[in-house]
Design a protein around this motif. Sequence first.
Motif, PDB file in Angstrom:
ATOM      1  N   ASP A  15       0.892  -1.075  -0.051  1.00  0.00           N
ATOM      2  CA  ASP A  15      -0.144   0.255  -0.003  1.00  0.00           C
ATOM      3  C   ASP A  15       0.658   1.380   0.137  1.00  0.00           C
ATOM      4  O   ASP A  15       0.477   2.435  -0.262  1.00  0.00           O
ATOM      5  CB  ASP A  15      -0.822  -0.094   1.270  1.00  0.00           C
ATOM      6  CG  ASP A  15      -2.011  -1.262   1.191  1.00  0.00           C
ATOM      7  OD1 ASP A  15      -2.309  -1.478   0.127  1.00  0.00           O
ATOM      8  OD2 ASP A  15      -2.354  -1.653   2.266  1.00  0.00           O
ATOM      9  N   GLY A  16       2.182   1.268   0.584  1.00  0.00           N
ATOM     10  CA  GLY A  16       3.022   2.437   0.574  1.00  0.00           C
ATOM     11  C   GLY A  16       3.926   2.524  -0.433  1.00  0.00           C
ATOM     12  O   GLY A  16       3.753   1.936  -1.487  1.00  0.00           O
ATOM     13  N   SER A  17       4.718   3.429  -0.261  1.00  0.00           N
ATOM     14  CA  SER A  17       5.747   3.714  -1.523  1.00  0.00           C
ATOM     15  C   SER A  17       6.626   2.303  -1.898  1.00  0.00           C
ATOM     16  O   SER A  17       7.079   1.621  -0.918  1.00  0.00           O
ATOM     17  CB  SER A  17       6.709   4.813  -1.025  1.00  0.00           C
ATOM     18  OG  SER A  17       7.731   4.822  -1.944  1.00  0.00           O
ATOM     19  N   VAL A  18       6.752   2.275  -3.136  1.00  0.00           N
ATOM     20  CA  VAL A  18       7.517   1.054  -3.774  1.00  0.00           C
ATOM     21  C   VAL A  18       8.954   1.643  -4.178  1.00  0.00           C
ATOM     22  O   VAL A  18       9.700   0.674  -4.427  1.00  0.00           O
ATOM     23  CB  VAL A  18       6.889   0.363  -4.842  1.00  0.00           C
ATOM     24  CG1 VAL A  18       5.476  -0.134  -4.144  1.00  0.00           C
ATOM     25  CG2 VAL A  18       6.457   1.414  -5.983  1.00  0.00           C
ATOM     26  N   GLN A  19       9.351   2.596  -3.847  1.00  0.00           N
ATOM     27  CA  GLN A  19      10.460   3.115  -4.584  1.00  0.00           C
ATOM     28  C   GLN A  19      11.750   3.063  -3.480  1.00  0.00           C
ATOM     29  O   GLN A  19      12.716   3.437  -3.927  1.00  0.00           O
ATOM     30  CB  GLN A  19      10.640   4.699  -5.240  1.00  0.00           C
ATOM     31  CG  GLN A  19       9.669   4.543  -6.420  1.00  0.00           C
ATOM     32  CD  GLN A  19      10.080   3.416  -7.617  1.00  0.00           C
ATOM     33  OE1 GLN A  19      11.171   3.630  -7.573  1.00  0.00           O
ATOM     34  NE2 GLN A  19       9.215   2.980  -7.854  1.00  0.00           N
TER      35      GLN A  19
END
Length: 494
Positions: A15-19
């Motif tokens: 759900d959060g940042s994937v970077q």
Amino acid sequence: MKLGALASAAGIALDGSVQADVTGFAIDHRKIAPGTVFGAFRGARFNAEDFIGDAVDAGAVAIVTRPEVAVGGAVHIASNEPRRDFAKLAAQFFTPVPANIVAVTGTNGKTSCVEMTRQIWRMCGERAASIGTLGVTTPDESVSTGLTTPDIVTFLSNMSGLAREGVTHVAYEASSHGLSQYRNEGVAVSAAGFTNFSRDHLDYHADMEDYFSAKMRLFDEVVEPGASAVIWDDGTNGKWTEAAKQHASERGLTVLSVGDGGEFIRLTNRTATQLGQTLELDHAGVSRTIKLPLIGAYQAANALVSAGLALATGADASQVFDAIGRLQPVRGRLERAVITAEGAPVYVDYAHTPDALEAAIAALEPHVSRSEGGRLITVFGAGGDRDQGKRAPMGEAAAKGSDIVIVTDDNPRGEDPARIREEVLAGAPGATQVGDRREAIASAIAQAGAKDIILIAGKGHEQGQIVGAGDTMKVLPFDDVTVARECAAQQGAA
């Protein structure tokens, strides 16, 4: 590596940042560095969820924990099975891994089997290693100590490190604790072994069925689809052996049974010799006679399970069976420590369950010169803060097969050692108790004559005696092999 790429490869939605850049994995908040993925699990004694804030402050980029746990300042990877999903993620990070990996489960024999499998592979020309109770044993025979099943980060890191060193074949122990806590996940297991099943660890598992179910995760979930299951079958068709076969069959694994009742490798005859035993067996329509340089029926069982695992991973049959005849003893597994000044051999074994103790005694029995007055002298104890129900049965096993029994201390931990000894003695009322383990070993050696054999059971390869618990716990240096040699030397000098 990017968090999103790792999650995608592991089949986990974020759900959060994937970077975010991932630099490592940890299950100990004290080992967090910037970029670490932290596994926050609830344990029997500690709850890592309490240290999520510390982990985030130290630079954790993601926290794998239960959905209801509050996480702030890092990506929350919510999971109802956080240990499993943490393992899936970590497996994408720790690459490469060796191409040929096998695992062994069962109550007794795991350590011997993974080490014997490593030896067989090595003698077949492969760069092989083993991971288990003895630690990590590499192709050059160096050993680093460890738990039976290390934590998932250590396990995967070891696997990747071995691959980078050129290791192509690894055998590892799959304990019930490790399997139930997802400490064995993430690598492609091409063959798995099942040695036997008897009472142990009922301080952790609810009952025997729960204990067996934990072990069967190896067949049910861990091994690759289409893998082989090498199962020891001694011909008695015990319910646990049949149940293991059923689990393997239902998963679609190739069942390779070995032993007296085996269809893959059938043991047709076993004869004890002075320094080992002669095995007669059939495999693939060929009858073979092998001189195994190890004593004891269970050593033959371990050797044949190991042979089955090597064959299942493509090893040549002639090389495998030739290698069995050159196997070396495994540390602390019916290891001959010394021969006393009077001529009595002293064996050290890791047996710490009723079945294992009975098997060790049975292994030595044919070598006792009873017709000439020979006796089997057994020294053993039971661990504290562990399954109390096995203590009296261990006493019974020792009393049934030994002429002289000395009950002593074996890692009493937080319990009263005298009370543990009394519970063991309930099964062996004619035994002697000598609390100090060194004195107990010295007493056995002092009593032994030239025709006697001494068995020191329970600690095997262990290097310490654990006393106390919590803040008062201490590990006192103690090695049964070393102590036996010292006591024998003192007897000789006297």
